[in-house]
Design a protein around this motif. Structure first.
Motif, PDB file in Angstrom:
ATOM      1  N   ASN A   5      -1.665   3.706  -2.040  1.00 62.41           N
ATOM      2  CA  ASN A   5      -3.072   3.371  -2.216  1.00 62.41           C
ATOM      3  C   ASN A   5      -3.657   2.791  -0.926  1.00 62.41           C
ATOM      4  OD1 ASN A   5      -5.605   2.668  -3.091  1.00 62.41           O
ATOM      5  ND2 ASN A   5      -4.918   1.089  -4.529  1.00 62.41           N
ATOM      6  N   LYS A  54      -6.605   2.214  -0.250  1.00 63.87           N
ATOM      7  CA  LYS A  54      -7.784   1.396  -0.520  1.00 63.87           C
ATOM      8  C   LYS A  54      -7.483  -0.099  -0.506  1.00 63.87           C
ATOM      9  CE  LYS A  54     -10.226   4.919  -3.216  1.00 63.87           C
ATOM     10  NZ  LYS A  54     -10.825   5.277  -4.529  1.00 63.87           N
ATOM     11  N   ILE A  55      -6.229  -0.477  -0.699  1.00 60.97           N
ATOM     12  CA  ILE A  55      -5.907  -1.908  -0.708  1.00 60.97           C
ATOM     13  C   ILE A  55      -5.575  -2.440   0.685  1.00 60.97           C
ATOM     14  CG2 ILE A  55      -5.080  -1.738  -3.086  1.00 60.97           C
ATOM     15  CD1 ILE A  55      -2.216  -2.149  -1.977  1.00 60.97           C
ATOM     16  N   ALA A  90       0.835  -1.213   0.000  1.00 58.39           N
ATOM     17  CA  ALA A  90       0.000   0.000   0.000  1.00 58.39           C
ATOM     18  C   ALA A  90       0.865   1.257   0.000  1.00 58.39           C
ATOM     19  CB  ALA A  90      -0.936  -0.012   1.205  1.00 58.39           C
TER      20      ALA A  90
END
Length: 448
Positions: A384, A386-387, A379
């Motif tokens: 990111n 969101k992962i 991440a």
């Protein structure tokens, strides 16, 4: 289903349910690390290097693109031991700090692991974010609901990657069990049972106050907690059983199991909570938090029952820990060793048959802490959030629900939660227990 399969998966839970992790020897770990260019490495600092702080770091060091460049701990003995361990694992000795705030000035550090006692999480995380670091923070997120909210606000301001150490979220067999629970096959799920029976836990023997051990900065260890004479019972590991620093088994084991239960049920906040228990196993030992507790949470459409007990391994379904999703058509029992289905039966043409198709017991697959730390590093590299398998909002839900259980226990009555205000309804005593109280000149970080 075959009894032998049941026995196998239950015996597996004895090994995996303890929360212990299996790692390669440090020397072997060093030989397995691949060459990675400096600009591809995520450089780590660690705040609190004992216990889970070390387990988290060791897991990260299995990734060749991670390097530990700094360690911070109030105990010089721990610092020296872990510095030697890190050097064995990666071939390079990290810089050492007694005060984590000095470590955070190190511009080489990209991310920080927080493995301190719970009462330090809020300060360490908010300071790390202010210094521009990504954070992997041990669970529970904080030692109070107020601190959880402050940390959430700081996270939103920072735009940094934050993973909470509820590593069961990275478990493949948990994902499959949750998928089954959400499939609707169990029918209406009215009750979720969540438990931790810890037979290994013996009484915490009463010890007199004593001199601070050589090499320990005890004032720094206390930090915002109440000023007290040094006592070995309140130090390494056993801090969990004292309210100044943690919330007992409810916030230690509870956040892991409650997290999975609520995630599977798509629930976040209860309508009411009531709890009963106390020091029933070891009434005269040194610990403060309850060794026996039953807590009933009321959510929209279902109840959740949390229970824990020390000195006993005979938990629900013969398991020391787990989560049972009890539906009209069957029950899924999920634990660290795997999961199994117990179908309900009905009489059809005079014969008892299952209401839903039986399936084989499902076993654990892999070392999930390693998957969790790998997810954090990925991440960061992808920038990111969101992962992330367990971001800070996820960690806050589990921690806040666990703290609600402790608050219901402390008040001795049913408490009612208002999700819109983030407070208990018409209950000044319960709302006072939401607050964090800082001492010794330490200031609670600012909120929104």
């Amino acid at each position: 289903m075959q009894t032998s399969r049941r026995d196998f998966i239950r015996s597996a839970s004895v090994l995996t349910g303890s929360g212990l992790f299996s790692f390669a020897p440090l020397e072997l770990l060093a030989s397995q690390r691949k060459r990675v260019s400096a600009n591809e490495k995520v450089q780590l600092g660690v705040i609190g290097c004992n216990g889970m702080g070390w387990s988290d770091l060791r897991s990260h060091l299995q990734l060749s693109d991670v390097e530990c460049v700094a360690l911070a701990d109030v105990d010089q003995n721990v610092l020296d031991r872990r510095a030697a361990d890190v050097e064995k694992a990666q071939g390079k000795r990290p810089q050492l700090y007694k005060d984590y705030r000095k470590m955070l000035e190190n511009k080489d550090i990209d991310a920080v692991i927080i493995g301190t006692p719970d009462h330090w999480h809020c300060l360490a995380l908010t300071d790390s974010l202010a210094a521009g670091k990504h954070v992997y923070c041990e669970k529970p997120l904080a030692n109070s609901i107020e601190e959880c909210n402050i940390m959430l606000a700081a996270a939103k301001r920072s735009n940094k990657i934050i993973q909470i150490g509820q590593w069961q979220r990275s478990g493949s067999h948990y994902e499959k069990a949750i998928e089954y629970v959400r499939s609707g096959k169990l029918g209406n799920i009215r009750l979720v049972k969540v438990w931790a029976y810890q037979g290994w836990m013996e009484p915490v023997a009463i010890k007199p106050d004593s001199a601070v051990p050589a090499g320990v900065d005890y004032d720094m260890w206390l930090g915002p907690a109440k000023k007290r004479p040094f006592n070995a019972n309140r130090f390494h590991f056993n801090f969990r059983w004292f309210w100044d620093y943690a919330g007992g088994l409810m916030t230690d084991w509870g956040v892991h199991e409650i997290d999975i239960a609520l995630y599977a049920m798509n629930a976040k906040a209860p309508k009411s909570v009531m709890a009963s228990g106390g020091k029933l196993a070891y009434p005269d030992d040194a610990s403060e938090t309850p060794d026996t507790l039953q807590t009933v949470y009321e959510y929209e459409g279902f109840n959740m029952l949390w229970e824990h007990a020390t000195g006993i391994d005979g938990g629900n379904y013969g398991l020391t820990e787990g989560i049972a999703f009890i539906g009209n058509n069957g029950t899924v029992v999920l634990h660290r060793g795997g999961w199994m289905l117990y179908p309900e039966t009905k009489t059809q043409n005079g014969i008892k048959v299952y209401k839903i198709d039986d399936i084989p017991d499902q076993a654990r697959n892999g070392e999930y802490l390693n998957d969790h730390t790998k997810n954090f590093i990925q991440a960061i590299k992808d920038n990111n959030p969101k992962i992330l398998k367990c971001g800070i909002e996820t960690g806050s839900i589990a921690a806040i629900n666990a703290h609600m259980g402790n608050i219901a226990y402390k008040t001795g009555r049913k408490v009612y939660w208002d999700a819109t205000t983030g407070a208990f309804k018409n209950d000044a005593e319960a709302n006072a227990l939401i607050k964090a109280h800082y001492h010794n000149g330490w200031q609670l970080p600012k909120g929104v």
